[in-house]
Write a protein that holds these residues in place. Structure first.
Motif, PDB file in Angstrom:
ATOM      1  N   TYR A  80       0.814  -1.212   0.000  1.00  0.00           N
ATOM      2  CA  TYR A  80       0.000   0.000   0.000  1.00  0.00           C
ATOM      3  C   TYR A  80       0.852   1.269   0.000  1.00  0.00           C
ATOM      4  N   TYR A  81       0.277   2.290  -0.627  1.00  0.00           N
ATOM      5  CA  TYR A  81       0.924   3.602  -0.679  1.00  0.00           C
ATOM      6  C   TYR A  81       1.214   4.122   0.721  1.00  0.00           C
ATOM      7  N   GLU A  82       0.270   3.890   1.653  1.00  0.00           N
ATOM      8  CA  GLU A  82       0.441   4.399   3.012  1.00  0.00           C
ATOM      9  C   GLU A  82       1.646   3.779   3.724  1.00  0.00           C
ATOM     10  N   ASP A  83       2.050   2.585   3.298  1.00  0.00           N
ATOM     11  CA  ASP A  83       3.192   1.930   3.952  1.00  0.00           C
ATOM     12  C   ASP A  83       4.495   2.675   3.694  1.00  0.00           C
ATOM     13  N   ASP A  84       4.647   3.188   2.480  1.00  0.00           N
ATOM     14  CA  ASP A  84       5.873   3.916   2.132  1.00  0.00           C
ATOM     15  C   ASP A  84       5.587   4.796   0.923  1.00  0.00           C
ATOM     16  N   PRO A  85       5.021   5.979   1.134  1.00  0.00           N
ATOM     17  CA  PRO A  85       4.645   6.852   0.007  1.00  0.00           C
ATOM     18  C   PRO A  85       5.817   7.174  -0.921  1.00  0.00           C
ATOM     19  N   THR A  86       6.997   7.379  -0.371  1.00  0.00           N
ATOM     20  CA  THR A  86       8.143   7.759  -1.202  1.00  0.00           C
ATOM     21  C   THR A  86       8.480   6.673  -2.219  1.00  0.00           C
ATOM     22  N   VAL A  87       8.496   5.421  -1.766  1.00  0.00           N
ATOM     23  CA  VAL A  87       8.824   4.302  -2.655  1.00  0.00           C
ATOM     24  C   VAL A  87       7.753   4.133  -3.731  1.00  0.00           C
ATOM     25  N   HIS A  88       6.488   4.252  -3.365  1.00  0.00           N
ATOM     26  CA  HIS A  88       5.410   4.082  -4.334  1.00  0.00           C
ATOM     27  C   HIS A  88       5.410   5.197  -5.370  1.00  0.00           C
ATOM     28  N   LYS A  89       5.683   6.405  -4.967  1.00  0.00           N
ATOM     29  CA  LYS A  89       5.712   7.505  -5.931  1.00  0.00           C
ATOM     30  C   LYS A  89       6.912   7.367  -6.861  1.00  0.00           C
ATOM     31  N   ALA A  90       8.019   6.853  -6.341  1.00  0.00           N
ATOM     32  CA  ALA A  90       9.193   6.629  -7.192  1.00  0.00           C
ATOM     33  C   ALA A  90       8.889   5.575  -8.257  1.00  0.00           C
ATOM     34  N   TRP A  91       8.136   4.553  -7.878  1.00  0.00           N
ATOM     35  CA  TRP A  91       7.755   3.515  -8.845  1.00  0.00           C
ATOM     36  C   TRP A  91       6.850   4.102  -9.924  1.00  0.00           C
ATOM     37  N   ALA A  92       5.900   4.919  -9.534  1.00  0.00           N
ATOM     38  CA  ALA A  92       5.011   5.563 -10.516  1.00  0.00           C
ATOM     39  C   ALA A  92       5.824   6.403 -11.495  1.00  0.00           C
ATOM     40  N   GLY A  93       6.866   7.049 -10.997  1.00  0.00           N
ATOM     41  CA  GLY A  93       7.727   7.833 -11.884  1.00  0.00           C
ATOM     42  C   GLY A  93       8.468   6.943 -12.880  1.00  0.00           C
ATOM     43  N   ARG A  94       8.916   5.780 -12.442  1.00  0.00           N
ATOM     44  CA  ARG A  94       9.609   4.857 -13.357  1.00  0.00           C
ATOM     45  C   ARG A  94       8.675   4.386 -14.469  1.00  0.00           C
ATOM     46  N   VAL A  95       7.421   4.096 -14.110  1.00  0.00           N
ATOM     47  CA  VAL A  95       6.454   3.648 -15.114  1.00  0.00           C
ATOM     48  C   VAL A  95       6.167   4.772 -16.102  1.00  0.00           C
ATOM     49  N   ALA A  96       6.051   5.991 -15.613  1.00  0.00           N
ATOM     50  CA  ALA A  96       5.785   7.131 -16.507  1.00  0.00           C
ATOM     51  C   ALA A  96       6.932   7.303 -17.504  1.00  0.00           C
ATOM     52  N   ARG A  97       8.165   7.203 -17.041  1.00  0.00           N
ATOM     53  CA  ARG A  97       9.315   7.353 -17.949  1.00  0.00           C
ATOM     54  C   ARG A  97       9.403   6.175 -18.924  1.00  0.00           C
ATOM     55  N   ALA A  98       9.019   4.972 -18.481  1.00  0.00           N
ATOM     56  CA  ALA A  98       9.012   3.820 -19.372  1.00  0.00           C
ATOM     57  C   ALA A  98       7.973   4.003 -20.480  1.00  0.00           C
ATOM     58  N   LEU A  99       6.843   4.589 -20.142  1.00  0.00           N
ATOM     59  CA  LEU A  99       5.820   4.850 -21.152  1.00  0.00           C
ATOM     60  C   LEU A  99       6.313   5.864 -22.180  1.00  0.00           C
ATOM     61  N   THR A 100       7.050   6.835 -21.724  1.00  0.00           N
ATOM     62  CA  THR A 100       7.635   7.804 -22.655  1.00  0.00           C
ATOM     63  C   THR A 100       8.583   7.113 -23.624  1.00  0.00           C
ATOM     64  N   GLU A 101       9.426   6.220 -23.095  1.00  0.00           N
ATOM     65  CA  GLU A 101      10.375   5.493 -23.944  1.00  0.00           C
ATOM     66  C   GLU A 101       9.640   4.539 -24.886  1.00  0.00           C
ATOM     67  N   GLN A 102       8.617   3.875 -24.384  1.00  0.00           N
ATOM     68  CA  GLN A 102       7.877   2.923 -25.213  1.00  0.00           C
ATOM     69  C   GLN A 102       7.202   3.618 -26.393  1.00  0.00           C
ATOM     70  N   THR A 103       6.486   4.684 -26.136  1.00  0.00           N
ATOM     71  CA  THR A 103       5.798   5.384 -27.228  1.00  0.00           C
ATOM     72  C   THR A 103       6.800   5.960 -28.227  1.00  0.00           C
ATOM     73  N   GLY A 104       7.965   6.369 -27.739  1.00  0.00           N
ATOM     74  CA  GLY A 104       8.986   6.870 -28.655  1.00  0.00           C
ATOM     75  C   GLY A 104       9.465   5.768 -29.605  1.00  0.00           C
ATOM     76  N   MET A 105       9.675   4.571 -29.081  1.00  0.00           N
ATOM     77  CA  MET A 105      10.109   3.448 -29.913  1.00  0.00           C
ATOM     78  C   MET A 105       9.033   3.059 -30.924  1.00  0.00           C
ATOM     79  N   LEU A 106       7.771   3.104 -30.514  1.00  0.00           N
ATOM     80  CA  LEU A 106       6.684   2.751 -31.420  1.00  0.00           C
ATOM     81  C   LEU A 106       6.543   3.783 -32.532  1.00  0.00           C
ATOM     82  N   ARG A 107       6.757   5.053 -32.231  1.00  0.00           N
ATOM     83  CA  ARG A 107       6.646   6.101 -33.238  1.00  0.00           C
ATOM     84  C   ARG A 107       7.782   6.038 -34.253  1.00  0.00           C
ATOM     85  N   GLU A 108       8.948   5.614 -33.806  1.00  0.00           N
ATOM     86  CA  GLU A 108      10.112   5.603 -34.691  1.00  0.00           C
ATOM     87  C   GLU A 108      10.056   4.495 -35.731  1.00  0.00           C
TER      88      GLU A 108
END
Length: 405
Positions: free
Chosen positions: A293-321
């Protein structure tokens, strides 16, 4: 001893008749001369000690057993350091106890010294490693677990991957088989790390490597999981460091049919481009925090959400190219639009300051990445279009711990 007087009348003996220290020499009248005293050799063991029985010979001292051991080890050069030490010990004991075997001790020490010198030279020049490589190559004969290579399928005598497996029979992957090898790697040297540590390393590495062999998780049957062959404490002492990763059926008696390989050797350029982009996102999603749960460690969960967001940016870039074929261009373009919206939701979750807000953005992001939204693009590319079904524990290859063979 007293000497009897001569026969006939005698004159009384008086002190001083003869000078001190001088006595009359016999024989006396009527007496025969005494025979000379006969000397006898000192009996073995000295006077007062029992000698050997009649007809027996003195016993020889025993041969020192340590000297014999040193000689044997020196001849075979199996453990030259031990042979040298035993030879020196034997020489000291022989000298102290008067035992035999000095020749054995000296020969064993010399041979062990030569063997030890050869070992030092072999270690410094890499000859020892070459020896193990040669031994392992010989062991990699047909019909052994050592002979398994990437892409091979095999059966076992027991028909199961549970327990220890050494004897195997390679079979075509089109036929029923118990396992399919998808990767292997070497463990670092040193002391045996223990079965538990090796299992943890094998589990982490094999799951990381299985995506390179089976790039499309949708193509893996639900009853397939990751297994691995690992060194034992006995094989470790002979230099075995290899871990073999393989696919097997989760049913103990279940069989596989057909190869599970889907990589650059089996995919076309468009399929490969799509799956490589998809793999970027899957890697980020797999790094989910251990806390639920987010409440257990908000910092770790938000860092994971950031990794997924950056992965989506990389994925869509590869698909467009990539230049997609006519039939797949429109479905892929629609997929890219959904992934762009999902990236925004995950980026918002990264900066959320409240649990409710975090979960709202997270649910939206997951919804935009729903597997059903990718079906059309997959069908256009000729990839499996049926989403995988996972068990309640999130099972399936890549999701649950593997099993050691």
């Amino acid at each position: 001893m007293s000497i009897p007087p001569p026969s006939g009348p005698q004159e009384p003996y008086s002190q001083g008749q003869y000078p001190q220290g001088q006595y009359p020499q016999g024989p006396y009248p009527g007496q025969q001369p005494y025979p000379a005293y006969q000397t006898y050799p000192v009996p073995p063991g000295g006077w007062g000690q029992p000698g050997p029985p009649y007809g027996a010979h003195p016993r020889k001292p025993p041969v020192n057993g340590v000297a014999i051991a040193a000689f044997v080890l020196g001849v075979f050069c199996c453990v030259p350091a031990v042979g040298l030490v035993l030879g020196l010990i034997a020489l000291a004991r022989i000298r102290r106890r008067g035992e035999r075997g000095k020749g054995f001790a000296v020969a064993g020490s010399v041979l062990s010294s030569v063997g030890l010198a050869l070992w030092v030279v072999s270690l410094s020049t890499g000859a020892a490693a070459d020896f193990w490589d040669g031994f392992r190559d010989a062991a990699r004969g047909e019909g052994t677990a050592y002979s398994l290579e990437k892409g091979q399928c095999f059966t076992t005598p027991s028909g199961s991957l549970e327990g220890v497996t050494y004897d195997v029979d390679e079979v075509p992957c089109e036929e029923e088989h118990d396992g399919e090898v998808f990767a292997s790697f070497e463990l670092p040297g040193g002391a045996f790390p223990g079965d538990d540590m090796i299992t943890r390393i094998a589990d982490d590495r094999c799951y990381a490597l299985h995506d390179d062999y089976a790039m499309d998780t949708w193509a893996l049957p639900a009853d397939v999981d990751v297994y691995y062959l690992t060194p034992t404490s006995q094989s470790w002492r002979t230099g075995d460091r290899e871990v073999t990763c393989l696919f097997g059926n989760t049913d103990e008696r279940g069989k596989l049919t057909g190869s599970l390989r889907n990589d650059e050797t089996t995919l076309d350029a468009h399929q490969l481009a799509y799956l490589k982009a998809d793999g970027v996102l899957n890697t980020a999603l797999d790094s989910v925090p251990s806390s639920e749960y987010y409440e257990d460690d908000p910092t770790v969960h938000k860092a994971w959400a950031g990794r997924v967001a950056r992965a989506l940016t990389e994925q869509t870039g590869m698909l467009r190219e990539h230049s997609w074929p006519a039939g797949a261009e429109q479905p892929v373009t629609e997929l890219i639009g959904n992934l762009d919206e999902a990236r925004k939701a995950w980026a918002a979750a990264e900066v959320a300051t409240e649990a409710d807000l975090y979960y709202t953005h997270l649910d939206k992001g997951y919804g935009l990445m729903d597997s059903e939204r990718t079906v059309t693009a997959r069908e256009a590319l000729g990839l499996p279009a049926t989403p995988p079904v996972y068990g309640e524990d999130g099972g399936g290859a890549g999701e649950t711990p593997g099993k050691e063979v």
